[in-house]
Design an enzyme around this catalytic site. Structure first.
Site, short mmCIF file in Angstrom:
data_model
loop_
_atom_site.label_atom_id
_atom_site.label_comp_id
_atom_site.label_asym_id
_atom_site.label_seq_id
_atom_site.Cartn_x
_atom_site.Cartn_y
_atom_site.Cartn_z
NE ARG A 1 -5.66 -2.50 29.70
CZ ARG A 1 -6.83 -1.89 29.60
NH1 ARG A 1 -6.92 -0.59 29.91
NH2 ARG A 1 -7.91 -2.52 29.23
CB SER B 1 -5.64 -9.43 28.51
OG SER B 1 -7.03 -9.62 28.46
CD GLU C 1 -3.27 -5.57 29.62
OE1 GLU C 1 -3.93 -5.53 30.67
OE2 GLU C 1 -3.78 -5.70 28.50
#
Length: 337
Positions: A162, A237, A333
């Site tokens: 990520r 998410s 995130e």
């Protein structure tokens, strides 16, 4: 191209948060982008793609540039591979389906991820055992300060979990305008071992899955776990799966032997953040109009009129509780604005 003032961003973020931009403009070509950057030098700017990976906690006191470049094409191919280009403003899931319909392999496991193509390299998005870096060839991006177009190779992007150069050294310096992916035309690498894909394929009595079968399985799994942002505001998410040292994991695992985990390397272990959040008692909980989805603890949701600050408060409560109960820090995130 029109520049709007005091412009609502409610329809431009998948959380459905009501926030306003001081100024707003949608750009549909690279030349338009270069022109507005040149004409507004010195003015504070905020770059907006599909609005799927951010939580707006305040109005944006800047010129919001919505990257709305469209188009996709084949730029090169040989017997085994095809290089396909997508402009930054294309919807990611629509682009994935377009590649699958032509039997181009590599993106099928990332079906139904919300957002636009241009932001996928920034996060190095991934799902079910695959990441953008696996098929990424290069991208083009405009330098905000100089308006020059630059090509970033896979190596130059410094991809991590990520992570990319666009979140680190090059943050706020470039606007991605197009991305090229190298996909397979034959001998596809079908990845079904991660998550519930195998189980879903078995349910459908599929033993030799095609790209379309894998995509359909991923779509079915995601729909069963994740709410549609058009029906219930969310950003997918909200947290990253934490990667901890093997030593730390073994100590925690001794106390919680049922804890699922994935070996990352000889010294690191990945733990599912959703499991940690669920064990901490948050799955399905609601705090006013902000809450945690009933089917997937990783997903924070807006039940109607939650503010970004209220959703942020829920996320901080989750982080503090998980840290207290498991000694593991979980990181957002989603970009908090």
């Amino acid at each position: 191209m029109t520049i709007h003032s005091d412009y609502s961003l409610k329809n431009y973020n998948t959380f459905g948060i009501e926030a306003k931009a001081k100024q707003f403009a949608a750009v549909q070509t690279v030349e338009e982008l270069k022109t507005i950057l040149r004409e507004t030098q010195g003015q504070k700017k905020f770059i907006l793609g599909g609005g799927s990976n951010m939580l707006l906690t305040q109005d944006i006191d800047a010129l919001v540039l919505h990257i709305d470049l469209k188009g996709k094409s084949i730029v090169q191919e040989d017997d085994d591979f095809v290089w396909v280009e997508s402009k930054a403003g294309e919807n990611w899931h629509d682009f994935v389906l377009w590649t699958i319909n032509q039997d181009f392999g590599g993106l099928e496991n990332m079906s139904l991820i919300p957002g636009n193509v241009g932001t996928t390299p920034v996060q190095n998005i991934g799902a079910y055992g695959t990441e953008i870096k696996d098929t990424f060839a290069h991208c083009e991006a405009v330098n905000i300060a100089t308006q020059e177009l630059k090509t970033f190779t896979k190596e130059a992007c410094h991809f991590g979990y990520r992570e990319s150069i666009f979140k680190q050294e090059a943050k706020d310096q470039y606007i991605i305008t197009s991305v090229v992916f190298k996909l397979t035309k034959r001998h596809h690498n079908i990845v079904t071992s991660y998550g519930d894909i195998t189980k879903e394929l078995e349910k459908q009595n599929i033993s030799m899955p095609t790209l379309k079968d894998v995509s359909n399985a991923v779509i079915a799994i995601r729909k069963s776990k994740l709410p549609d942002p058009k029906e219930l505001g969310n950003s997918g998410s909200f947290f990253k799966n934490p990667i901890i040292t093997k030593v730390a994991f073994e100590a925690i695992h001794a106390l919680h032997p049922e804890m699922p985990h994935y070996i990352v390397s000889e010294t690191e272990v990945k733990v599912p953040a959703g499991w940690l959040i669920e064990q901490a008692g948050f799955k399905g909980k609601r705090f006013g109009d902000a809450g945690i989805h009933k089917n997937q603890a990783l997903v924070l949701v807006n039940y109607g009129n939650a503010t970004g600050q209220e959703i942020l408060a829920v996320s901080k409560n989750i982080q503090a509780t998980v840290l207290k109960e498991f000694g593991i820090s979980i990181e957002a995130e989603v970009n908090v604005i």
